[in-house]
Design a protein around this motif. Structure first.
Motif, PDB file in Angstrom:
ATOM      1  N   HIS A 488       0.862  -1.189   0.000  1.00 23.65           N
ATOM      2  CA  HIS A 488       0.000   0.000   0.000  1.00 23.65           C
ATOM      3  C   HIS A 488       0.900   1.242   0.000  1.00 23.65           C
ATOM      4  O   HIS A 488       1.776   1.394   0.854  1.00 23.65           O
ATOM      5  N   THR A 489       0.702   2.105  -0.980  1.00 23.85           N
ATOM      6  CA  THR A 489       1.404   3.387  -1.042  1.00 23.85           C
ATOM      7  C   THR A 489       0.434   4.474  -0.594  1.00 23.85           C
ATOM      8  O   THR A 489      -0.703   4.520  -1.067  1.00 23.85           O
ATOM      9  N   PHE A 490       0.888   5.311   0.298  1.00 19.75           N
ATOM     10  CA  PHE A 490       0.000   6.352   0.821  1.00 19.75           C
ATOM     11  C   PHE A 490       0.784   7.631   1.045  1.00 19.75           C
ATOM     12  O   PHE A 490       2.011   7.646   1.065  1.00 19.75           O
ATOM     13  N   GLN A 491       0.052   8.700   1.188  1.00 21.19           N
ATOM     14  CA  GLN A 491       0.672  10.026   1.272  1.00 21.19           C
ATOM     15  C   GLN A 491       1.331  10.254   2.626  1.00 21.19           C
ATOM     16  O   GLN A 491       0.797   9.887   3.672  1.00 21.19           O
ATOM     17  N   THR A 492       2.494  10.890   2.578  1.00 19.78           N
ATOM     18  CA  THR A 492       3.089  11.382   3.817  1.00 19.78           C
ATOM     19  C   THR A 492       2.265  12.567   4.315  1.00 19.78           C
ATOM     20  O   THR A 492       1.435  13.131   3.588  1.00 19.78           O
ATOM     21  N   ASP A 493       2.499  12.956   5.559  1.00 26.91           N
ATOM     22  CA  ASP A 493       1.800  14.128   6.084  1.00 26.91           C
ATOM     23  C   ASP A 493       2.086  15.360   5.240  1.00 26.91           C
ATOM     24  O   ASP A 493       1.209  16.193   4.991  1.00 26.91           O
ATOM     25  N   ARG A 494       3.341  15.480   4.824  1.00 27.07           N
ATOM     26  CA  ARG A 494       3.712  16.635   3.999  1.00 27.07           C
ATOM     27  C   ARG A 494       2.933  16.640   2.687  1.00 27.07           C
ATOM     28  O   ARG A 494       2.442  17.676   2.243  1.00 27.07           O
ATOM     29  N   GLU A 495       2.835  15.472   2.069  1.00 30.09           N
ATOM     30  CA  GLU A 495       2.127  15.396   0.794  1.00 30.09           C
ATOM     31  C   GLU A 495       0.639  15.658   0.972  1.00 30.09           C
ATOM     32  O   GLU A 495      -0.003  16.289   0.123  1.00 30.09           O
ATOM     33  N   ARG A 496       0.090  15.222   2.089  1.00 24.91           N
ATOM     34  CA  ARG A 496      -1.325  15.480   2.350  1.00 24.91           C
ATOM     35  C   ARG A 496      -1.601  16.980   2.422  1.00 24.91           C
ATOM     36  O   ARG A 496      -2.531  17.497   1.802  1.00 24.91           O
ATOM     37  N   PHE A 497      -0.760  17.651   3.200  1.00 24.73           N
ATOM     38  CA  PHE A 497      -0.987  19.089   3.328  1.00 24.73           C
ATOM     39  C   PHE A 497      -0.666  19.807   2.031  1.00 24.73           C
ATOM     40  O   PHE A 497      -1.420  20.686   1.598  1.00 24.73           O
ATOM     41  N   TYR A 498       0.438  19.450   1.394  1.00 21.23           N
ATOM     42  CA  TYR A 498       0.807  20.141   0.164  1.00 21.23           C
ATOM     43  C   TYR A 498      -0.280  19.969  -0.904  1.00 21.23           C
ATOM     44  O   TYR A 498      -0.626  20.919  -1.620  1.00 21.23           O
ATOM     45  N   THR A 499      -0.834  18.777  -1.007  1.00 23.82           N
ATOM     46  CA  THR A 499      -1.893  18.537  -1.981  1.00 23.82           C
ATOM     47  C   THR A 499      -3.117  19.401  -1.683  1.00 23.82           C
ATOM     48  O   THR A 499      -3.711  20.015  -2.582  1.00 23.82           O
ATOM     49  N   PHE A 500      -3.482  19.473  -0.401  1.00 26.32           N
ATOM     50  CA  PHE A 500      -4.594  20.344  -0.009  1.00 26.32           C
ATOM     51  C   PHE A 500      -4.279  21.795  -0.361  1.00 26.32           C
ATOM     52  O   PHE A 500      -5.122  22.512  -0.931  1.00 26.32           O
ATOM     53  N   TYR A 501      -3.084  22.231  -0.042  1.00 26.02           N
ATOM     54  CA  TYR A 501      -2.691  23.614  -0.302  1.00 26.02           C
ATOM     55  C   TYR A 501      -2.725  23.905  -1.801  1.00 26.02           C
ATOM     56  O   TYR A 501      -3.284  24.921  -2.245  1.00 26.02           O
ATOM     57  N   ALA A 502      -2.138  23.001  -2.599  1.00 27.84           N
ATOM     58  CA  ALA A 502      -2.057  23.241  -4.037  1.00 27.84           C
ATOM     59  C   ALA A 502      -3.435  23.201  -4.695  1.00 27.84           C
ATOM     60  O   ALA A 502      -3.717  23.983  -5.614  1.00 27.84           O
ATOM     61  N   GLU A 503      -4.296  22.312  -4.236  1.00 31.36           N
ATOM     62  CA  GLU A 503      -5.595  22.149  -4.884  1.00 31.36           C
ATOM     63  C   GLU A 503      -6.646  23.137  -4.379  1.00 31.36           C
ATOM     64  O   GLU A 503      -7.493  23.585  -5.143  1.00 31.36           O
ATOM     65  N   SER A 504      -6.582  23.470  -3.090  1.00 31.47           N
ATOM     66  CA  SER A 504      -7.649  24.293  -2.498  1.00 31.47           C
ATOM     67  C   SER A 504      -7.223  25.726  -2.213  1.00 31.47           C
ATOM     68  O   SER A 504      -7.916  26.673  -2.590  1.00 31.47           O
ATOM     69  N   ILE A 505      -6.093  25.889  -1.562  1.00 29.15           N
ATOM     70  CA  ILE A 505      -5.689  27.234  -1.123  1.00 29.15           C
ATOM     71  C   ILE A 505      -5.246  28.088  -2.292  1.00 29.15           C
ATOM     72  O   ILE A 505      -5.663  29.248  -2.428  1.00 29.15           O
TER      73      ILE A 505
END
Length: 1006
Positions: A488-505
């Motif tokens: 199972h490949t899953f997002q690191t905490d950094r990637e989770r936040f960065y993805t939210f930031y890039a997509e939403s913020i």
């Protein structure tokens, strides 16, 4: 009798008190009685001031500071001047006659007027000037008729405070080494004695501030001249009134004297004086905040997802015995150990590996491979790390990304294995079954050890469509023997936040910014700032190699900052055809909190457009009691509304901030060049050969000998230049006084105070990060881009003001580069993709950059630049910095240049990296040498590896900056620079030849 040809020479009526071959003091006091006020003495005082670079208002009275004395002696028969020992005697028939003689001495007389024969007397004979020489011959010169002249210079004075300001006296808007003036003094016989004294002093100060001055300045009418008109009137108060190009002083006795005295004596408020102080409050901006939006983000985090997945898979693996559980997770070692223990407690028969998901190759080599090598009995002779070449077509990663991700493993392993780091090497492999393969051999080349690893990555969209980054990521795999059961490949905490930031913020920020302004996103921001407060549990590790560290959250800081900039660059290209370069301030405040779930608070602030309101002072009112004005009339704002305001005699002087580096032993002058966007004063230090005078002229000093401008703290996270230059000035005064004998030094000790304040905030949590987000000003603007635009961002106005005030020969901008690895996993691991040169790791402890004009068109500039680069090279070569430079250059070659020389360039001048940027002349450029090629000799940038360093590292960077600056200027000799004085019908001009003259041999400072 003394030779009257020496009147205007050093040793005559002016003196060189600090032995730098430049006149810096008047050398005569005037014995004036209360009844004699010749108008021509205004001209004489103007010429006296013209011949010096500094003076005090104390020569119109008996004063033992001065060697010579001027006396006026009534003579019924003749009007003439002679020099008896140290007594200059002027015999006169009447005031009109003596004024004619004084005007001749002021406007026409110079050493070569009659050749090589000493002159003993100059006499007015009707309409002629008779010059008597020692051999008895007489040269006759006609007296100029008193008619109307026309000034070629058109004076457009719209405010009294533009006559005397922080630049000097009536400088042109365009910077120039020439400050040419045509002034006219209109007086009345009814003026009282003290008013005349202040007028004489005023003329001397105008003369001192001019590099070209038309004579006569009294006794005639002049069209277009800047006119000072003095009228005695029966009135309680006096006034100074601006009327076009005429400044009218009107009033009675003491009040009028106060007005004249204030106008000519008082320093500008930027120098700690009172003049113009009523305008100071308008220099600061209203910085009220208005929130654009606020967002809170939380996530259960990668660790929880890992445990959830293990729990979910428990039914598949609980009965298995020969299990290998391999985990990649972006957590510090202590958390990874806890995870390992937790998993082992659940599966006691399993072999559990919990690896870092950030720089996993490095940690694999140091946490797994290295301990195994140390267990071997044989001495390790070499280690080769084969690294897979990165070849994803849509990825931003460099072909060498997997080599980059193990940096600086060679030194870490070499130290533990007790071998030289050159024996820990790596190969770039196009075909490899793993991401890394490590092979260790003994001293005889026999293989002792081999291992390999496959690193998991994810695919993350970049801010530019069609481009992606492939960062290392979190991963869980469970194998039974060689058979993989689940993964199972899953997002690191950094990637989770960065993805939210890039997509939403970023999309919300784009949607809510006002982009209607033509200059928005370029010379003014689209939003004021966005504050990104993030807390996460991540790896934060100081390495035993120089300033190196491993910090996944520092990498996130860099990604948030630079990727936001790139987002707006791309959006600008898509919408307006030009990428937005200044969207706003981007403030990532990131905290490492071990073991917590990731969370963030984001607040964006609206850009509120502000303008610099013009303040035009038209009138000052004085009474007989107060030396300073009691009332001012000025026009304010776009509507130019006329305002009346009472003036406080007290001025609130801005003090140097306690934390602002400054010399402790050297004497220096300070002034406030402007205020930053957040209203912090930006000071300038001026270091000149010491005099005891009250006033000095910057432009006249530059006309007399070279001037050097050094800017420090331009990018606030580049920390060494600010303390370095303060230390340098003290060292110059103590050890190398030759420097100030030959040149003037102008220092910006902290060019970006808002950036410095932001940097201070950011280092509270993370004192050793690079903090690139603090490099620009408060709203994320590279303020050098708005120079020469009279911008609301005062940081951008400072250098233009200095260029106008001083017209420096050499401009040095002290900068810095990262002191340790710069990584951005969400931009291809490497530095921002749009950068054309790699700053991923340092290439030197100190290197240089110059803007280079076309050598065929500007050959003399090329000679100067060669002298400078050689001087810097010699200074560095003779110091410990040479070894540091060699070390970093070899590292740069090993990790980058040997694979990608264009992205990792090395351009050497002798043994020093010195990049020469070809530069075209452009009168609209913000570069000094491009904008002013006629008189700027060199335009330099230093780069020290100083981004947020302390202790020994900071000391080394300070030394590097000091040696760079010394090497750039120590060769300059003022005695070989050509200074010309021209005398013609237009007046007198002093000018120094540009560019700088280079000596055949130069004095090298130790």
């Amino acid at each position: 009798m003394r030779d009257l040809r020496d009147m205007w020479e050093i040793g005559g009526l002016v003196q060189d008190q600090n032995q730098d071959r430049v006149a810096d003091q008047v050398n005569i006091w005037f014995d004036l009685n209360d009844e004699l006020h010749p108008e021509g003495l205004i001209d004489f005082c103007a010429r006296l001031g013209f011949e010096t670079t500094s003076l005090s208002f104390d020569f119109l009275q008996e004063n033992n500071r001065y060697s010579n004395r001027l006396s006026f002696v009534k003579d019924e028969e003749e009007t003439y001047v002679e020099w008896n020992l140290n007594h200059l005697l002027i015999y006169y028939q009447n005031e009109e006659a003596v004024s004619i003689l004084l005007r001749f001495l002021a406007g026409k007389w110079h050493r070569n007027f009659v050749g090589d024969v000493p002159v003993k007397r100059i006499k007015l004979n009707d309409s002629e000037i008779w010059i008597e020489v020692e051999d008895g011959n007489i040269t006759v010169s006609p007296v100029e008729s008193q008619n109307t002249t026309i000034s070629e210079k058109i004076y457009k004075v719209d405010s009294l405070t533009k006559v005397w300001n922080e630049i000097g006296f009536m400088h042109n808007e365009k910077a120039s080494p020439i400050n040419n003036h045509h002034v006219l003094f209109l007086t009345e016989d009814t003026l009282e004695h003290h008013s005349w004294i202040e007028i004489y002093y005023g003329a001397s100060r105008i003369g001192m501030e001019s590099t070209a001055l038309s004579f006569p300045i009294t006794g005639k009418n002049s069209t277009n001249a800047l006119t000072f008109q003095f009228q005695s009137r029966e009135a309680e108060n006096a006034s100074i009134q601006l009327d076009g190009n005429v400044i009218q002083f009107t009033g009675a006795s003491k009040s009028l004297t106060n007005a004249i005295s204030y106008f000519f004596r008082e320093r500008h408020w930027t120098f700690g004086g009172h003049f113009g102080s009523w305008e100071q409050k308008f220099k600061k901006l209203d910085n009220k905040d208005e929130v654009l939006f606020q967002v809170t983000w939380e996530d259960e985090g990668e660790k929880q997802e890992l445990f959830d997945k293990v729990e979910e898979w428990n039914r598949y693996i609980e009965d298995k015995k020969d299990l290998d559980i391999n985990i990649f997770i972006s957590e510090p070692n202590v958390i990874r150990d806890d995870i390992k223990k937790t998993i082992e407690s659940k599966f006691p028969m399993a072999n559990v590996l919990v690896r870092s998901a950030f720089k996993p190759g490095y940690f694999w080599l140091t946490e797994e491979v290295l301990p195994n090598l140390l267990k071997l009995k044989q001495q390790i002779g070499s280690v080769v790390i084969n690294c897979l070449k990165e070849e994803r077509a849509d990825g931003l990663e460099l072909p060498i990304r997997w080599i980059q991700e193990i940096y600086p493993v060679d030194e870490v392993m070499a130290k533990e294995l007790q071998i030289d780091s050159c024996f820990v090497d790596f190969n770039l492999c196009e075909s490899l079954d793993a991401t890394y393969e490590v092979i260790a051999k003994d001293l005889d080349g026999n293989q002792l050890y081999e291992n390999q690893i496959v690193i998991p990555v994810s695919k993350v969209p970049y801010v530019e469509e069609g481009k992606y980054s492939y960062p290392t990521t979190a991963h869980l795999s469970i194998c039974e023997g060689k058979k993989q059961i689940v993964q199972h490949t899953f997002q690191t905490d950094r990637e989770r936040f960065y993805t939210f930031y890039a997509e939403s913020i970023l999309s919300e920020l784009w949607a809510k910014t006002d982009r209607t302004s033509a200059n928005g996103g370029f010379t003014r921001p689209l939003f004021d700032r966005i504050e990104i407060n993030v807390e996460m549990s991540e790896e934060e590790l100081k390495l035993p190699v120089g300033e190196e560290r491993i910090s996944s959250l520092e990498a996130l800081h860099e990604d948030l900052y630079f990727n936001t900039l790139d987002y707006f660059l791309v959006k600008g290209e898509q919408t307006v055809g030009n990428g937005y370069t200044s969207p706003g301030g981007i403030y990532p405040f990131i905290s490492v909190r071990e073991g917590i779930k990731p969370k963030a608070d984001i607040t964006a602030y609206k850009w509120i457009d502000r303008t610099k309101e013009s303040i035009l002072t038209e009138q000052l009112l004085f009474n007989h009691e107060q030396r300073t004005p009691i009332e001012v009339k000025y026009r304010f704002g776009k509507g130019q509304k006329l305002m009346n305001e009472s003036i406080n005699s007290h001025v609130q002087v801005e003090k140097l901030p306690d934390d602002l580096p400054r010399p402790t032993k050297a004497q220096f002058h300070t002034w406030i060049a402007d205020y930053s966007y957040r209203n912090k004063p930006i000071f300038v230090y001026e270091i000149v050969a010491n005099t005891e005078e009250t006033y000095y002229s910057a432009i006249k000093l530059s006309a007399s000998k070279p001037t050097i401008l050094i800017e420090t703290g331009h990018h606030a996270n580049e920390v060494s230049s600010m303390p370095a230059v303060a230390e340098l000035i003290d060292e110059i005064i103590e050890k190398h006084p030759y420097i100030t004998e030959n040149m003037n030094l102008v220092i910006i000790p902290r060019a970006n105070p808002d950036g410095t304040e932001l940097h201070k905030q950011m280092i509270l949590d993370n004192p050793e990060w690079k903090h690139h987000a603090a490099r620009y000003n408060a709203v994320g603007l590279e303020y050098s881009d708005v120079r020469y635009q009279d911008t609301i961002f005062g940081e951008g106005n400072v250098v233009p003001k200095i260029m106008n005030r001083w017209a420096p020969d050499i401009v040095i901008d002290n900068h810095g580069i990262p002191s340790h690895e710069w990584t951005q996993p969400f931009a291809g691991y490497h530095i921002p993709p749009r950068f054309h040169m790699s700053y991923w790791i340092p290439n030197a402890m100190i290197y240089g950059i110059s803007r280079m004009l076309n050598q065929k068109t500007y050959p003399e500039h090329s000679v100067v630049l060669n002298k400078i680069t050689h001087g810097i090279q010699q200074k560095v070569k003779a110091s410990k910095l040479q070894d540091m430079n060699n070390y970093w250059m070899e590292r740069y070659k090993k990790y980058g240049n040997q694979f990608m020389p264009e992205l990792f360039p090395i351009e050497l001048t002798e043994e020093l990296i010195f990049y020469k940027w070809e530069t075209k002349t452009d009168s609209t450029s913000t570069s000094a040498i491009s904008r002013f090629p006629e008189w700027v000799s060199a335009d330099l940038i230093s780069e020290a590896a100083d981004e947020t360093v302390y202790g020994d590292a900071l000391d080394s960077c300070k030394e590097a900056q000091k040696l760079f600056n010394l090497g750039a200027i120590e060769w300059i000799r003022s005695d070989i620079q050509e200074v010309y004085k021209n005398y013609d019908l237009e007046g007198i001009r002093i000018e120094r030849s540009r560019p700088l003259k280079v000596p055949v041999t130069s004095r090298i400072l130790s």
